[in-house]
Design an enzyme around this catalytic site. Sequence first.
Site, PDB file in Angstrom:
ATOM      1  N   HIS A  70     -29.310 -53.569  -8.100  1.00 12.28           N
ATOM      2  CA  HIS A  70     -29.425 -52.276  -7.406  1.00 12.28           C
ATOM      3  C   HIS A  70     -30.281 -51.316  -8.237  1.00 12.28           C
ATOM      4  O   HIS A  70     -29.738 -50.551  -9.033  1.00 12.28           O
ATOM      5  CB  HIS A  70     -28.048 -51.659  -7.206  1.00 12.28           C
ATOM      6  CG  HIS A  70     -27.182 -52.405  -6.259  1.00 12.28           C
ATOM      7  ND1 HIS A  70     -27.144 -52.125  -4.917  1.00 12.28           N
ATOM      8  CD2 HIS A  70     -26.321 -53.425  -6.446  1.00 12.28           C
ATOM      9  CE1 HIS A  70     -26.295 -52.938  -4.320  1.00 12.28           C
ATOM     10  NE2 HIS A  70     -25.771 -53.739  -5.226  1.00 12.28           N
TER      11      HIS A  70
ATOM     12  N   THR B  94     -13.646 -14.165   3.370  1.00 13.84           N
ATOM     13  CA  THR B  94     -13.236 -14.494   1.997  1.00 13.84           C
ATOM     14  C   THR B  94     -11.784 -14.966   1.899  1.00 13.84           C
ATOM     15  O   THR B  94     -11.359 -15.455   0.873  1.00 13.84           O
ATOM     16  CB  THR B  94     -13.387 -13.269   1.065  1.00 13.84           C
ATOM     17  OG1 THR B  94     -12.489 -12.252   1.516  1.00 13.84           O
ATOM     18  CG2 THR B  94     -14.794 -12.739   1.058  1.00 13.84           C
TER      19      THR B  94
ATOM     20  N   LYS C  83     -18.933 -30.044  -4.767  1.00 15.12           N
ATOM     21  CA  LYS C  83     -18.321 -29.791  -6.080  1.00 15.12           C
ATOM     22  C   LYS C  83     -18.933 -30.701  -7.146  1.00 15.12           C
ATOM     23  O   LYS C  83     -19.157 -30.276  -8.278  1.00 15.12           O
ATOM     24  CB  LYS C  83     -16.817 -30.056  -5.940  1.00 15.12           C
ATOM     25  CG  LYS C  83     -15.995 -29.665  -7.113  1.00 15.12           C
ATOM     26  CD  LYS C  83     -14.559 -29.379  -6.686  1.00 15.12           C
ATOM     27  CE  LYS C  83     -13.999 -30.360  -5.673  1.00 15.12           C
ATOM     28  NZ  LYS C  83     -13.426 -31.562  -6.250  1.00 15.12           N
TER      29      LYS C  83
ATOM     30  N   ARG D 238     -21.110 -61.093  -5.471  1.00 18.45           N
ATOM     31  CA  ARG D 238     -20.430 -62.365  -5.760  1.00 18.45           C
ATOM     32  C   ARG D 238     -21.304 -63.574  -5.394  1.00 18.45           C
ATOM     33  O   ARG D 238     -21.020 -64.680  -5.775  1.00 18.45           O
ATOM     34  CB  ARG D 238     -19.140 -62.475  -4.928  1.00 18.45           C
ATOM     35  CG  ARG D 238     -18.114 -61.404  -5.237  1.00 18.45           C
ATOM     36  CD  ARG D 238     -16.798 -61.675  -4.533  1.00 18.45           C
ATOM     37  NE  ARG D 238     -15.973 -60.479  -4.514  1.00 18.45           N
ATOM     38  CZ  ARG D 238     -15.180 -60.091  -5.518  1.00 18.45           C
ATOM     39  NH1 ARG D 238     -15.109 -60.811  -6.613  1.00 18.45           N
ATOM     40  NH2 ARG D 238     -14.471 -58.982  -5.437  1.00 18.45           N
TER      41      ARG D 238
ATOM     42  N   GLU E 134     -31.546 -48.660  -7.385  1.00 15.55           N
ATOM     43  CA  GLU E 134     -31.265 -47.260  -7.032  1.00 15.55           C
ATOM     44  C   GLU E 134     -30.327 -46.570  -8.013  1.00 15.55           C
ATOM     45  O   GLU E 134     -30.379 -45.351  -8.179  1.00 15.55           O
ATOM     46  CB  GLU E 134     -30.714 -47.166  -5.601  1.00 15.55           C
ATOM     47  CG  GLU E 134     -29.321 -47.754  -5.373  1.00 15.55           C
ATOM     48  CD  GLU E 134     -29.316 -49.230  -4.992  1.00 15.55           C
ATOM     49  OE1 GLU E 134     -30.299 -49.925  -5.317  1.00 15.55           O
ATOM     50  OE2 GLU E 134     -28.316 -49.694  -4.406  1.00 15.55           O
TER      51      GLU E 134
ATOM     52  N   CYS F  86     -29.954 -56.161  -2.980  1.00 16.67           N
ATOM     53  CA  CYS F  86     -28.718 -56.950  -3.049  1.00 16.67           C
ATOM     54  C   CYS F  86     -28.532 -57.788  -1.787  1.00 16.67           C
ATOM     55  O   CYS F  86     -29.238 -58.763  -1.615  1.00 16.67           O
ATOM     56  CB  CYS F  86     -27.524 -56.042  -3.327  1.00 16.67           C
ATOM     57  SG  CYS F  86     -26.187 -56.963  -4.091  1.00 16.67           S
ATOM     58  N   LEU F  87     -27.668 -57.382  -0.857  1.00 21.77           N
ATOM     59  CA  LEU F  87     -27.557 -58.143   0.391  1.00 21.77           C
ATOM     60  C   LEU F  87     -28.940 -58.216   1.051  1.00 21.77           C
ATOM     61  O   LEU F  87     -29.299 -59.224   1.666  1.00 21.77           O
ATOM     62  CB  LEU F  87     -26.553 -57.476   1.343  1.00 21.77           C
ATOM     63  CG  LEU F  87     -26.388 -58.185   2.680  1.00 21.77           C
ATOM     64  CD1 LEU F  87     -25.708 -59.534   2.511  1.00 21.77           C
ATOM     65  CD2 LEU F  87     -25.589 -57.326   3.654  1.00 21.77           C
TER      66      LEU F  87
END
Length: 550
Positions: A525, A188, A17, A480, A527, A396-397
């Site tokens: 990030h 249907t 969706k 953090r 991405e 990141c990590l």
Amino acid sequence: MAKYIFIAGGVMSGIGKGVATASIGRILKSRGFSVQAIKIDPYINLDAGTMNPIEHGEIFVTDDGTECDQDVGNYERFLDQDLSTDNYITTGRVYQAVIARERNLGYGGKCVEVVPHIPEEVIRRIKKLEKQKKADFCLIEIGGTVGEYQNLLFLEAARILKLRYPRDVVFILVSYLPIPKMIGEMKTKPTQHAVRTLNTAGIQPDIIIARAQVPLDAPRKRKISIFCNVAEKDVISAPDIKSIYEIPVNFEEDNLGNRILRKFNLRQKKSDLRKWRKLVKSIENPEKEVKIGMVGKYFKTGKFTLMDSYISIIEAIKHACYSLKAQPKIIWLQAEKYDPAENPKGAYGARRDLKKDLNSLDGVIVPGGFGSRGVEGKIKAIQYCRKNKIPFLGLCLGMQLAVIEFARNVCGLKNANSTEFLTNCQQNVIDVMPDQKEKISQRKYGGTMRLGAHPCRLLKGTLSRKIYKTSLISERHRHRYELNNKFKEILEKNGLIMAGVNPERNLVEIVEIPNHPFFIATQFHPEFKSRPLRPHPLFRKFIQVCLKKN
Ligand code: GLN
């Protein structure tokens, strides 16, 4: 005033969706309209930030630091537009605003009730965004499926808006038509039921997008038309396809753009999907394959492997590949597998496979994450990539672990770690940011990380600087912990390059290792900012180097 399109789901979730909404946005934008999209998530959480990715999927982050649903990422990618906190609504956000207003006597002494005050707040938010952004079209995707208790109030908001502006609201139902194996025929009935349910909420869909394994045939279209009270032309076939980026093009084949304009009594307008069609062509005709390993931990649920937690990374890899005429093959590597402590009996597979697993790849990504599970396995994988010159991108990590690995195995800081995993660590090359310490001690976890876009200055002569072709960049964050500047000197002395630094707080945002085909790790990030028509430069270069390897 804007036109409003509400998109609801029928039969089941997970049928695309969000991508359908994003694709509708693209086909309207390709006609020169200004488009905004809102994701409504029916949960109580104020944002997605405190949720486990296995449960929720990826937590997407916008420039303004909103931790939201991955569909907002889909909208950004398809619309090629930066969105913000106003593009995201949750039940929690709505109730919080209503309660705060009530406390300020904002309702003038009235009894504040679920109806109409909650739907009114939803409408207020939609209208605020529309005005702010001067949108021609406002797409509002209602999370979940019709018939769920949780999203009723949002359907109610949609109904009231239609009552108020009958000519300016259109409803689209994205439904699913199963083909049960034992029957062998597309059914249907579930969609008919979904429409009935929508009807009981006072809503009649104007258009039905029929998701199914295969395209709808004429008898099925007719059946849905008659039983669901929708013209045959407004039943849009949406079969499974290879790439989500084909969807806007497919929708146009069923004339969806013009059908929508007709519903609003707007003049037909030519669409320009040229660049998009070109993209689809290059997706369909790759010249080579590139194998990328992702060493992570958020992909197992029971017997199933989900990729939802890493969706923006996957898309960023794809964007880069498509621009290089390549076809990505992503290999999922469970990080715990490579750590003797976490995989003592080989339940995840043989530990000694690390070499074999990584040697078969063209490049490796270690993505973001939280908590100590899988950390040592990831560090082993990074070490192998560094030593064996396998292209590596840490996110990141992934960057924090690359620094720990380098500190341990190159600088001789044998006990190097992050205070996230070892609170009393002396060689804390990764440490909690001072302002974060306070928040954690007060258990203030929601929306308090270092979030959203921050500037980063790139050091001259570094590979990062060459890749970005500029000296000041802005990238999105969600963390953090940070590289501890106390260890900067020893790390640099041993050859780790601090290629990018935040000019305001002197935080290291990018590290690089020289004399390696590609070893870059970022605290941010990248991405989140990659777009199908504008792949992210770091991912593009990474894939380019990976392609050279094979
Ligand atoms: N857990 C690390 C931190 O909070 C990394 C976060 C991430 O990968 N998004 O700093």
